[in-house]
Design a protein around this motif. Structure first.
Motif, PDB file in Angstrom:
ATOM      1  N   ASP A  10       0.845  -1.188   0.000  1.00  0.00           N
ATOM      2  CA  ASP A  10       0.000   0.000   0.000  1.00  0.00           C
ATOM      3  C   ASP A  10       0.880   1.238   0.000  1.00  0.00           C
ATOM      4  OD1 ASP A  10      -2.421   1.389  -0.023  1.00  0.00           O
ATOM      5  OD2 ASP A  10      -2.447   1.591   2.159  1.00  0.00           O
ATOM      6  N   HIS A  12       0.360   5.776   0.265  1.00  0.00           N
ATOM      7  CA  HIS A  12      -0.521   6.947   0.339  1.00  0.00           C
ATOM      8  C   HIS A  12       0.334   8.198   0.195  1.00  0.00           C
ATOM      9  CE1 HIS A  12      -4.531   5.444   1.861  1.00  0.00           C
ATOM     10  NE2 HIS A  12      -3.783   4.361   2.010  1.00  0.00           N
ATOM     11  N   HIS A  44      -2.881  -1.428   6.249  1.00  0.00           N
ATOM     12  CA  HIS A  44      -3.505  -1.775   4.969  1.00  0.00           C
ATOM     13  C   HIS A  44      -2.698  -2.853   4.236  1.00  0.00           C
ATOM     14  CE1 HIS A  44      -5.842   2.306   4.788  1.00  0.00           C
ATOM     15  NE2 HIS A  44      -6.068   1.604   5.879  1.00  0.00           N
TER      16      HIS A  44
HETATM   17 MG    MG Z   1      -4.472   2.284   1.980  1.00  0.00          MG
END
Ligand code: MG
Length: 159
Positions: A10, A12, A44
């Protein structure tokens, strides 16, 4: 006993005015990841590794980011609910290993708290959860501090 392994990744974007939360641990910093939930990339990645091991799709299917229920959601709670889903299918989690990619701040002072947070949500001893941290050495989106990434592997078992 059968074993299954899954991977998760993941990332971000880092923006000002957002808290930096990794493995449920709030870390003092001048920016944090943008996202619909609390944008905890470490949680995540671990969730996707567990879902992958159990062949249950991915985090986006389980917790759609256009669903208001998951707005600012605590990702440790999402992780717990994924583990309940796995347990309902007879799986227990053997171990989780993860790497966080972040240029700064240094994460080593928070490593044990992140392990404990993840282990608590998964309901396994912290000795079976490992969290590593690395930087981008100035290269790429991590090195330019544009974002934070996390990679995880999980092995689950059932008899
Ligand atoms: Mg995420």
């Amino acid at each position: 006993m059968s074993f299954a392994t899954g991977i998760g990744w993941d990332s971000h974007r880092l923006v000002e005015g957002r808290p930096l939360i990794l493995g449920g641990v709030r870390i003092e910093h001048d920016r944090g990841p943008a996202g619909h939930s609390d944008a905890d990339v470490l949680c995540h990645a671990v969730i996707d590794a567990l879902l992958g091991a159990a062949c249950l799709g991915d985090i986006g299917e389980q917790f759609p980011d256009d669903d208001p229920r998951w707005k600012d959601a605590d990702s440790l709670t999402l992780l717990s609910s994924v583990c309940s889903r796995l347990a309902a299918e007879g799986w227990t989690v053997n171990n989780v290993d993860a790497s966080v990619l972040l240029e700064r701040p240094k994460l080593s002072p928070h490593r044990e708290a992140m392990r404990a947070g993840l282990a608590g949500a998964i309901a396994i001893p912290p000795e079976r959860v490992n969290v590593k941290a690395t930087t981008g050495e100035g290269m790429g989106f991590v090195g330019r501090e544009e974002g934070v990434g996390a990679l995880a592997v999980a092995t689950i078992m059932r008899g």
